[in-house]
Design an enzyme around this catalytic site. Structure first.
Site, PDB file in Angstrom:
ATOM      1  N   SER A  36      77.732 -58.874   6.593  1.00 50.04           N
ATOM      2  CA  SER A  36      76.729 -59.039   7.924  1.00 50.04           C
ATOM      3  C   SER A  36      77.055 -60.534   8.579  1.00 50.04           C
ATOM      4  O   SER A  36      76.421 -61.308   7.547  1.00 50.04           O
ATOM      5  CB  SER A  36      75.438 -58.873   7.879  1.00 50.04           C
ATOM      6  OG  SER A  36      75.325 -57.296   7.824  1.00 50.04           O
ATOM      7  N   HIS A  67      79.510 -56.751  12.800  1.00 49.87           N
ATOM      8  CA  HIS A  67      80.489 -56.306  12.037  1.00 49.87           C
ATOM      9  C   HIS A  67      81.783 -55.969  12.795  1.00 49.87           C
ATOM     10  O   HIS A  67      81.643 -55.064  13.703  1.00 49.87           O
ATOM     11  CB  HIS A  67      80.126 -55.241  10.912  1.00 49.87           C
ATOM     12  CG  HIS A  67      79.449 -55.190   9.687  1.00 49.87           C
ATOM     13  ND1 HIS A  67      80.017 -55.629   8.613  1.00 49.87           N
ATOM     14  CD2 HIS A  67      78.076 -55.743   9.689  1.00 49.87           C
ATOM     15  CE1 HIS A  67      79.048 -55.974   7.839  1.00 49.87           C
ATOM     16  NE2 HIS A  67      77.942 -55.953   8.293  1.00 49.87           N
ATOM     17  N   HIS A  89      78.696 -48.848   5.967  1.00 48.29           N
ATOM     18  CA  HIS A  89      77.506 -48.751   5.053  1.00 48.29           C
ATOM     19  C   HIS A  89      77.082 -47.153   5.096  1.00 48.29           C
ATOM     20  O   HIS A  89      77.412 -46.369   5.989  1.00 48.29           O
ATOM     21  CB  HIS A  89      76.350 -49.350   5.603  1.00 48.29           C
ATOM     22  CG  HIS A  89      76.672 -50.863   6.069  1.00 48.29           C
ATOM     23  ND1 HIS A  89      77.349 -51.267   7.063  1.00 48.29           N
ATOM     24  CD2 HIS A  89      76.367 -51.934   5.361  1.00 48.29           C
ATOM     25  CE1 HIS A  89      77.317 -52.441   7.150  1.00 48.29           C
ATOM     26  NE2 HIS A  89      76.873 -53.005   5.730  1.00 48.29           N
ATOM     27  N   TYR A  91      74.254 -45.937   5.278  1.00 49.23           N
ATOM     28  CA  TYR A  91      73.081 -45.689   6.402  1.00 49.23           C
ATOM     29  C   TYR A  91      73.717 -45.292   7.775  1.00 49.23           C
ATOM     30  O   TYR A  91      73.025 -44.821   8.977  1.00 49.23           O
ATOM     31  CB  TYR A  91      72.107 -46.860   6.603  1.00 49.23           C
ATOM     32  CG  TYR A  91      72.472 -48.269   7.120  1.00 49.23           C
ATOM     33  CD1 TYR A  91      73.024 -48.437   8.199  1.00 49.23           C
ATOM     34  CD2 TYR A  91      72.649 -49.343   6.113  1.00 49.23           C
ATOM     35  CE1 TYR A  91      73.343 -49.625   8.807  1.00 49.23           C
ATOM     36  CE2 TYR A  91      73.019 -50.487   6.487  1.00 49.23           C
ATOM     37  CZ  TYR A  91      73.530 -50.727   8.070  1.00 49.23           C
ATOM     38  OH  TYR A  91      73.881 -51.778   8.265  1.00 49.23           O
ATOM     39  N   GLU A  92      74.949 -45.816   7.961  1.00 45.18           N
ATOM     40  CA  GLU A  92      75.571 -45.387   9.171  1.00 45.18           C
ATOM     41  C   GLU A  92      75.858 -44.099   9.297  1.00 45.18           C
ATOM     42  O   GLU A  92      76.464 -43.548  10.363  1.00 45.18           O
ATOM     43  CB  GLU A  92      76.856 -46.069   9.412  1.00 45.18           C
ATOM     44  CG  GLU A  92      76.763 -47.588   9.626  1.00 45.18           C
ATOM     45  CD  GLU A  92      78.073 -48.524   9.770  1.00 45.18           C
ATOM     46  OE1 GLU A  92      78.720 -48.515  10.570  1.00 45.18           O
ATOM     47  OE2 GLU A  92      78.382 -48.984   8.454  1.00 45.18           O
ATOM     48  N   ALA A 119      74.779 -59.925   3.211  1.00 39.20           N
ATOM     49  CA  ALA A 119      73.593 -60.567   3.553  1.00 39.20           C
ATOM     50  C   ALA A 119      72.448 -59.772   2.768  1.00 39.20           C
ATOM     51  O   ALA A 119      72.409 -58.784   2.611  1.00 39.20           O
ATOM     52  CB  ALA A 119      73.300 -60.508   5.077  1.00 39.20           C
ATOM     53  N   MET A 222      72.004 -53.610   1.552  1.00 36.92           N
ATOM     54  CA  MET A 222      72.216 -52.162   1.816  1.00 36.92           C
ATOM     55  C   MET A 222      73.673 -51.977   1.716  1.00 36.92           C
ATOM     56  O   MET A 222      74.121 -51.069   2.332  1.00 36.92           O
ATOM     57  CB  MET A 222      71.671 -51.953   3.134  1.00 36.92           C
ATOM     58  CG  MET A 222      70.129 -52.232   3.549  1.00 36.92           C
ATOM     59  SD  MET A 222      69.683 -52.005   5.160  1.00 36.92           S
ATOM     60  CE  MET A 222      68.376 -52.522   5.212  1.00 36.92           C
ATOM     61  N   SER A 223      74.423 -52.638   0.723  1.00 35.16           N
ATOM     62  CA  SER A 223      75.731 -52.491   0.769  1.00 35.16           C
ATOM     63  C   SER A 223      76.295 -52.821  -0.580  1.00 35.16           C
ATOM     64  O   SER A 223      75.611 -53.044  -1.563  1.00 35.16           O
ATOM     65  CB  SER A 223      76.392 -53.239   1.771  1.00 35.16           C
ATOM     66  OG  SER A 223      76.251 -54.811   1.652  1.00 35.16           O
ATOM     67  N   ASN A 246      66.967 -63.811   4.470  1.00 34.64           N
ATOM     68  CA  ASN A 246      65.434 -63.765   4.435  1.00 34.64           C
ATOM     69  C   ASN A 246      64.351 -63.639   3.241  1.00 34.64           C
ATOM     70  O   ASN A 246      65.278 -63.077   2.229  1.00 34.64           O
ATOM     71  CB  ASN A 246      65.056 -62.555   5.504  1.00 34.64           C
ATOM     72  CG  ASN A 246      65.619 -61.205   4.981  1.00 34.64           C
ATOM     73  OD1 ASN A 246      66.847 -61.040   4.939  1.00 34.64           O
ATOM     74  ND2 ASN A 246      64.689 -60.506   4.549  1.00 34.64           N
ATOM     75  N   HIS A 260      67.154 -57.855  11.656  1.00 36.45           N
ATOM     76  CA  HIS A 260      68.541 -58.063  11.783  1.00 36.45           C
ATOM     77  C   HIS A 260      68.845 -59.370  12.265  1.00 36.45           C
ATOM     78  O   HIS A 260      69.801 -60.215  11.795  1.00 36.45           O
ATOM     79  CB  HIS A 260      69.167 -56.877  12.371  1.00 36.45           C
ATOM     80  CG  HIS A 260      70.575 -56.793  11.917  1.00 36.45           C
ATOM     81  ND1 HIS A 260      71.185 -56.911  10.573  1.00 36.45           N
ATOM     82  CD2 HIS A 260      71.827 -56.913  12.816  1.00 36.45           C
ATOM     83  CE1 HIS A 260      72.611 -57.006  10.915  1.00 36.45           C
ATOM     84  NE2 HIS A 260      72.968 -56.860  12.041  1.00 36.45           N
TER      85      HIS A 260
HETATM   86  N1  HPA Z   1      66.438 -56.026   2.571  1.00 39.41           N
HETATM   87  C1  HPA Z   1      67.465 -55.258   2.662  1.00 39.41           C
HETATM   88  N2  HPA Z   1      68.754 -55.301   3.207  1.00 39.41           N
HETATM   89  C2  HPA Z   1      68.658 -56.801   3.867  1.00 39.41           C
HETATM   90  C3  HPA Z   1      67.836 -57.627   3.669  1.00 39.41           C
HETATM   91  C4  HPA Z   1      66.397 -57.182   3.183  1.00 39.41           C
HETATM   92  O1  HPA Z   1      65.314 -57.989   3.252  1.00 39.41           O
HETATM   93  N3  HPA Z   1      68.016 -58.731   4.270  1.00 39.41           N
HETATM   94  C5  HPA Z   1      69.482 -58.553   4.443  1.00 39.41           C
HETATM   95  N4  HPA Z   1      69.600 -57.249   4.160  1.00 39.41           N
END
Ligand code: HPA
Length: 286
Positions: A36, A67, A89, A91-92, A119, A222-223, A246, A260
């Site tokens: 990302s 992306h 992903h 989740y898509e 990320a 998530m990847s 984060n 995001h």
């Molecule tokens: N959680 C899950 N996926 C993420 C996060 C998070 O805090 N930050 C970036 N991708």
């Protein structure tokens, strides 16, 4: 051999691999998946050929902001490479076999090593926002729930039925990255850690985050894990790096919220450092 579930047949992967080889004179030995907001990594390449996913037979499309959705072939550090600008992903809504389809195609194109970037949210005190985490291991939470890209009939032309995962992330590449970080003066924000995949798209609850922290997870995202599993299945060596975008919330009184936009902003701010590190690692890979 009959395919089970939604697995993509060998012949379909081969067709896409052959189509791509006909579009470029590059013969990649290394593939890089840009996470990302990290598509700028592809700027490192010289003698580029760019192919949008839309044009590639059998390729899914990227649907996530940050992306872009193209393959970039070219040269870096004396090596022929293919970069994925945008990944897929779970989740898509793609079935897990579509998520890993590009990695299977890369294998059939002759790729022997894979670099994955992502990320991720940092857990605990070991990582601050903006840090780079060299992935030393992963926890595949979707795998615990029956989501694994190797489920179904195994096609031995890709790899063995029961692949080893205790050596998923190449120790030599990890060492190369830590040495490179030192040379670049990045030692204050580059460390090794454990990545955990959840499917998303929801970020974690406080209790979920506390559970992951107790399990020894350093970063959550998530990847990445499905692609790494498939790469190892077909014998590729793997190097992974997470950008901590984060801090994951582990405190009920916290007013911080994961979003995001913050992820993309931090990715943007640290892009140069990440590119520098990846370039150095690629240069040193044998
Ligand atoms: N959680 C899950 N996926 C993420 C996060 C998070 O805090 N930050 C970036 N991708």
């Amino acid at each position: 051999m009959a395919a089970v579930g939604c697995s993509v047949p060998y012949d379909d992967c081969k067709e896409t691999a052959d189509w791509l080889l006909a579009q470029t004179s590059t013969r990649p030995c290394l593939a890089v998946i840009c996470g990302s907001g990290l598509g700028g990594l592809a700027e490192l390449l010289s003698n580029k050929t760019e192919i949008p996913y839309m044009k590639i037979p059998g390729f899914p499309q990227s649907t996530v902001p940050g992306h872009e959705g193209k393959l970039v072939f070219g040269e870096l550090g004396g090596k022929q490479c293919v970069f994925m600008k945008g990944r897929f992903h779970f989740y898509e809504g793609y079935c897990i076999n579509k998520v890993v389809f590009p990695v299977r195609v890369f294998h059939l194109m002759g790729v022997q090593a894979l670099i994955v970037t992502n990320a991720a949210g940092g857990l605990g005190d070991k990582f601050q926002v903006g840090d780079l985490m060299v992935i030393k291991d992963h926890i595949n939470i979707p795998g615990f729930a029956g989501i694994n890209p190797l489920l179904g009939t195994n096609d031995e032309r890709f790899g063995p039925r029961f692949p080893c995962m205790s050596d998923a992330y190449d120790r030599n590449y990890c060492r190369l990255a830590l040495d490179s970080a030192l040379e670049l003066g990045y030692q204050d924000f580059v460390r090794e850690g454990v990545y955990c995949m959840l499917t998303g798209p929801t970020y974690e609850t406080v209790s979920e985050s506390r559970m992951l922290k107790a399990l020894g997870v350093d970063a959550v995202g998530m990847s990445t894990v499905p692609e790494v599993i498939v790469a190892r299945h077909s014998g590729m060596r793997v190097f992974g790096i997470s950008l901590i975008t984060n801090q994951v919330v582990v405190d009920y009184d916290s007013r911080v919220k994961a979003e995001h936009q913050e992820v993309l902003q931090v990715a943007h701010d640290r892009a140069q450092a990440l590119q520098g590190l990846v370039a150095k690692v690629v240069e040193k890979m044998e």
